[in-house]
Each structure stands twice: as structure tokens, then as C-alpha cells.
Design a protein around this motif. Structure first.
Motif, short mmCIF file in Angstrom:
data_model
loop_
_atom_site.label_atom_id
_atom_site.label_comp_id
_atom_site.label_asym_id
_atom_site.label_seq_id
_atom_site.Cartn_x
_atom_site.Cartn_y
_atom_site.Cartn_z
N MET A 1 108.09 41.39 15.32
CA MET A 1 108.43 40.32 14.40
C MET A 1 109.88 39.89 14.59
N LYS A 2 110.14 38.60 14.39
CA LYS A 2 111.47 38.07 14.58
C LYS A 2 112.41 38.54 13.47
N ILE A 3 113.63 38.90 13.87
CA ILE A 3 114.64 39.32 12.90
C ILE A 3 115.40 38.12 12.36
N THR A 4 115.60 37.09 13.19
CA THR A 4 116.25 35.86 12.76
C THR A 4 115.43 34.66 13.21
N ARG A 5 115.66 33.51 12.56
CA ARG A 5 114.96 32.27 12.90
C ARG A 5 115.94 31.10 12.87
N GLN A 6 115.72 30.15 13.78
CA GLN A 6 116.55 28.95 13.85
C GLN A 6 115.95 27.86 12.97
N ILE A 7 116.81 27.17 12.19
CA ILE A 7 116.36 26.04 11.39
C ILE A 7 117.33 24.88 11.60
N ASP A 8 116.87 23.67 11.31
CA ASP A 8 117.74 22.50 11.35
C ASP A 8 118.59 22.46 10.09
N ALA A 9 119.84 22.02 10.23
CA ALA A 9 120.74 21.94 9.09
C ALA A 9 121.76 20.84 9.32
N ILE A 10 122.41 20.42 8.24
CA ILE A 10 123.52 19.49 8.33
C ILE A 10 124.79 20.24 7.99
N ILE A 11 125.76 20.18 8.86
CA ILE A 11 127.02 20.89 8.68
C ILE A 11 128.08 19.90 8.21
N TYR A 12 128.68 20.18 7.05
CA TYR A 12 129.75 19.34 6.52
C TYR A 12 131.07 20.08 6.64
N LYS A 13 132.09 19.43 7.25
CA LYS A 13 133.40 20.04 7.39
C LYS A 13 134.44 18.94 7.60
N ASN A 14 135.53 19.04 6.83
CA ASN A 14 136.66 18.11 6.99
C ASN A 14 136.23 16.65 6.93
N ASP A 15 135.42 16.32 5.90
CA ASP A 15 134.99 14.94 5.64
C ASP A 15 134.05 14.39 6.70
N GLU A 16 133.45 15.28 7.49
CA GLU A 16 132.47 14.84 8.47
C GLU A 16 131.22 15.71 8.37
N HIS A 17 130.06 15.09 8.64
CA HIS A 17 128.82 15.87 8.67
C HIS A 17 128.07 15.59 9.96
N THR A 18 127.51 16.67 10.51
CA THR A 18 126.79 16.57 11.78
C THR A 18 125.47 17.33 11.70
N GLU A 19 124.47 16.86 12.44
CA GLU A 19 123.21 17.57 12.53
C GLU A 19 123.36 18.75 13.49
N SER A 20 122.85 19.87 13.08
CA SER A 20 123.01 21.09 13.89
C SER A 20 121.84 22.02 13.61
N SER A 21 121.98 23.25 14.06
CA SER A 21 120.98 24.28 13.74
C SER A 21 121.71 25.52 13.23
N GLU A 22 121.03 26.27 12.39
CA GLU A 22 121.59 27.50 11.83
C GLU A 22 120.60 28.63 12.04
N GLU A 23 121.12 29.84 12.18
CA GLU A 23 120.28 31.02 12.33
C GLU A 23 120.22 31.75 10.99
#
Length: 251
Positions: A1-23
Motif C-alpha cells: 500500500m502507498k504511504i504517500t499520494r500526490q494530489i493537485d493543489a494551488i500554492i499561494y505565496k507572496n501575492d501569487e498563486h500557481t497550480e502545483s502538486s502536493e504529497e
């Protein structure tokens, strides 16, 4: 079984947001069935489940050592355990739930831990940093607690992680029991608060020192005082607090 999984996320930092992935850490419901009794469910990372089951049995006072286990059968996240001794309905035990929904018990009478273990102050500071460096799942996800069982006699530093602080500690107790390490000459260092339900587990196992980067609660403090357990908290940088039985820490 997987210990971690990747998901899509939006990262907000310093007044900017970008599409990314998080574990993210992958947590599952693990079921323990002990001697064919009512199932007990826990939220856990689905790894080291034999360590978890063994440590749980010791920490809950169901067994005293690993020799009292007859069989552990693991089918994915279902763990069936047979012990040579049956769980007793002790009037001093009160069933309750831990923060992850699993069955835990509290006790009114606490047996004192007998140990002549002494630990150098620098060891605590060094080992909290070692704990962080070995927390591989936490480094990826930020979503776990990490615990280590430290035994200087045999140079052992056993690390386990889990979404539950209870289960992380159960896993290192179980792993140490399987290696037949002397609990009275060992201690646990981990990431998490130190309330009564955690200190009771340490007392049942006969471990003399519980150390953490976090704080105790008053219930944890009074339980450690009664159980002759050294409680060390707020290990951060070059500092820590010793709350009970400070004679085991060498300054």
C-alpha cells in the motif's frame, strides 16, 4: 500500500498563486482483533503493522512481553492477534478513545517504573535533531508524528512514523520488543504532547524517560510524577524543560 499520494493543489505565496502538486500522507483504517473480541479501529499509516500490534498490546497492559503473543496475522489493514494470556476486565481500567478513534485505557493505580538509567543532556538535544532527520514521511508531507526508541546499551535508535502520535509510539515499542531490548535502560523521544494517556503507555511498558519537542499537560505531569517517569519537554535548539524525576538527566 502507498504511504504517500500526490494530489493537485494551488500554492499561494507572496501575492501569487500557481497550480502545483502536493504529497500527502496516506492514512487508512487499521482494525485490530485481539483474541476474537470486538474489533478496534485506528487511523494509521498502513506500514509496520506488526510493530504497531505488538506495541499496542504492551502499552495497553494486555501482555507483558513479546513471548505472550501466540500469533499475529496481517491481511492488508486487518490485524488478527492471538495471545497466551487473555485480556482481563480489571476494575482499575477504564476504556476510552484516543484522538484517532482507537480504543485506549486509563488506569487509576500506576505502578512505578524502576530504572537506574541516566541520560546526558547533550544526548537529548542530539537525538531530537536525529529524530527530525529520520522523519522521511514528515519531510515529504508534514502530516505525521515521529517517535524513536533509544537504547544506548546496544546502540539502537529505532524510528517509526504515523498520523497518530499514539500509533507512532506503539510502533517503536513493538519494534524494540521484537529485538528484545531492555526497556528499563531505554527511553522514547517523539513529536507530540504528553498527556496522561501517553504517559500511562510508557509506564505500562516500564520505560523510564519520555522526551518531546512539545509540552506535557497537567494530567501527564501528575501521571509521570506518580509513575517515577522522567518527563522532558520543549527540546528545541539548545534548551529543554525537565518536569519530573530530574535525577535521570545528567547536566
Amino acid at each position: 500500500m502507498k504511504i504517500t499520494r500526490q494530489i493537485d493543489a494551488i500554492i499561494y505565496k507572496n501575492d501569487e498563486h500557481t497550480e502545483s502538486s502536493e504529497e500527502l500522507v496516506s492514512d487508512e483504517t487499521t482494525t485490530l482483533i485481539i483474541n476474537d473480541t470486538t474489533p478496534r479501529n485506528f487511523s494509521t499509516i498502513p506500514n509496520a503493522l506488526e510493530d504497531f500490534a505488538t506495541g499496542y498490546l504492551i502499552g495497553e497492559g494486555i501482555i507483558k512481553n513479546i513471548d505472550e503473543i501466540s500469533k499475529i496475522n496481517i491481511d492488508k489493514t486487518l490485524v488478527k492477534i492471538q495471545t497466551k494470556t487473555k485480556e482481563e476486565n480489571d476494575d482499575e481500567l477504564v476504556l476510552c478513545s484516543d484522538s484517532s478513534g482507537g480504543w485506549r485505557s486509563k488506569i487509576k493505580v500506576i505502578k512505578k517504573v524502576e530504572s537506574d538509567l541516566k541520560v546526558e543532556k547533550d544526548d537529548l538535544i542530539k537525538n531530537i535533531e536525529k529524530l527530525r532527520k529520520n522523519a522521511s514521511i514528515w519531510q515529504k508531507t508534514g502530516g505525521t508524528h515521529v517517535a524513536a526508541f533509544v537504547n544506548k546499551d546496544k546502540g539502537k535508535f529505532i524510528v517509526r512514523e504515523d498520523v497518530s502520535r499514539h500509533v507512532a509510539v506503539d510502533k517503536v515499542i513493538g519494534a524494540a520488543a521484537k529485538e528484545r531490548l531492555d526497556f528499563s535502560k531505554s527511553y522514547i523521544i517523539y513529536s507530540g504532547r504528553m498527556p496522561a494517556d501517553m504517559v500511562i503507555k510508557i509506564a505500562r511498558a516500564g520505560i523510564p524517560i519520555l522526551a518531546s519537542n512539545a509540552a506535557p499537560s497537567f494530567s501527564g505531569y501528575t501521571t509521570a510524577e506518580k509513575g517515577n517517569i522522567t518527563l522532558v519537554g520543549f527540546i528545541r535548539g539548545n534548551r529543554f524543560n525537565v518536569y519530573t524525576h530530574a535525577d535521570r538527566i545528567l547536566f
